[in-house]
Enzyme design. Sequence first.
Site, PDB file in Angstrom:
ATOM      1  N   SER A 165       0.806  -1.216   0.000  1.00 41.45           N
ATOM      2  CA  SER A 165       0.000   0.000   0.000  1.00 41.45           C
ATOM      3  C   SER A 165       0.843   1.273   0.000  1.00 41.45           C
ATOM      4  O   SER A 165       0.309   2.362  -0.225  1.00 41.45           O
ATOM      5  CB  SER A 165      -0.972   0.011   1.187  1.00 41.45           C
ATOM      6  OG  SER A 165      -0.290  -0.218   2.388  1.00 41.45           O
ATOM      7  N   ASP A 209      -2.264   5.976  12.405  1.00 43.03           N
ATOM      8  CA  ASP A 209      -1.577   5.370  11.266  1.00 43.03           C
ATOM      9  C   ASP A 209      -0.298   6.154  11.006  1.00 43.03           C
ATOM     10  O   ASP A 209      -0.329   7.270  10.481  1.00 43.03           O
ATOM     11  CB  ASP A 209      -2.481   5.392  10.032  1.00 43.03           C
ATOM     12  CG  ASP A 209      -1.816   4.818   8.781  1.00 43.03           C
ATOM     13  OD1 ASP A 209      -0.602   4.519   8.821  1.00 43.03           O
ATOM     14  OD2 ASP A 209      -2.510   4.672   7.756  1.00 43.03           O
ATOM     15  N   HIS A 262       1.418   4.900   6.569  1.00 45.52           N
ATOM     16  CA  HIS A 262       1.081   5.527   5.294  1.00 45.52           C
ATOM     17  C   HIS A 262       1.342   7.025   5.383  1.00 45.52           C
ATOM     18  O   HIS A 262       1.776   7.532   6.417  1.00 45.52           O
ATOM     19  CB  HIS A 262      -0.387   5.235   4.958  1.00 45.52           C
ATOM     20  CG  HIS A 262      -0.689   3.785   4.822  1.00 45.52           C
ATOM     21  ND1 HIS A 262      -1.299   3.053   5.819  1.00 45.52           N
ATOM     22  CD2 HIS A 262      -0.444   2.921   3.825  1.00 45.52           C
ATOM     23  CE1 HIS A 262      -1.430   1.794   5.433  1.00 45.52           C
ATOM     24  NE2 HIS A 262      -0.913   1.686   4.225  1.00 45.52           N
TER      25      HIS A 262
END
Length: 360
Positions: free
Chosen positions: A84, A337, A340
């Site tokens: 990702s 998070d 990312h």
Amino acid sequence: MLQANQSTCALFVGTWVRDDTYPMYQSPECPIIDSEFNCQMNGRPDSDYLKYRWQPLNCQLPRFNGLEFLVKMKGKTVMFVGDSLGLNQWESLICMIHAAAPRTRTHMTRGDPLSTFKFLDYGISVSFYRAPYLVDIDVVHGKRVLKLEDISGNGKSWLNADVLSFNTGHWWSHEGSLQGWDYMESMGTYYQDMDRLVALEKGLRTWANWVDNNIDRSKTRVFFQSISPTHYKLPSIMTDSTMFLNDIGSPSEWSAGSTSSTAKNCYGETAPMSGTTYPGAYPDQMRVVDAVIRDMHSPAYLLDITMLSELRKDGHPSIYSGDLNPKQKANPDRSADCSHWCLPGLPDTWNQLLYTALFY
């Protein structure tokens, strides 16, 4: 001004400088940003993190020119392959190009493993192929088998791209429910587990051999994106919102601007770290990547974004990710998070460096 080529310019050593001409696009104007990366839409209150430009030590990076990209890449295919973080970069590149030509006709197909965004007036395809380990995973008797010496299933989809950018790393360290396989297979033997760096090296050597044997380097440019660092301070911190848990930052990363002196992750970080040296422990995965690429018959171009990204503890979605519910947002120690990156944000610089390597 030195042109940014490898003989005269150390592209990946430098510092972050404030530049109010950034960002290069606004998130509402981009047709493709996933909610998990869309920090402004998800209520991130600060925006200074959007105003930084990467400044190499001894040269000036060319500014990304989306129209030039469209003209020079006319009729060609760009493909990001990996996890990702590759998705993060794929969406960033589309946003950067689209901002330069907002009226050009486009078409998007979302799928798994392959998603493609086409700029129809230029015949350009920009694709993302999801393969977090690069090598194949097959289901055998109901079990997921990570095949460390087999990449042919995935690889057949990559053969005709004009630009290939690969990344892997984070998923190799997953354990428990986050682990993407039930068994590993190497040389015909099945393993319940093995040293993860050994497994990574086996998988990367399979990838490197495949590239050497299957890609015509006179027609296709091959890049490998180095490990994208995470910013979790304590090994015990595991997040609900993200599926990565590897590189733990060093205490020196956490600034006085943190929400508290015991900050456990990127929550509340609003500015890059200063300096030009790597502040954390250099990821062990990168030592493996370096060794494998050196041994290639025709080495991939290493886009070494690890150090410059390590300085950007302010660039993660933190709790401003669309994947979080209110209860999770109220518990940033567990839910932020820090793997990312927000869009607009740091992946735009990764693509500026890719653009520089392609055209300068």
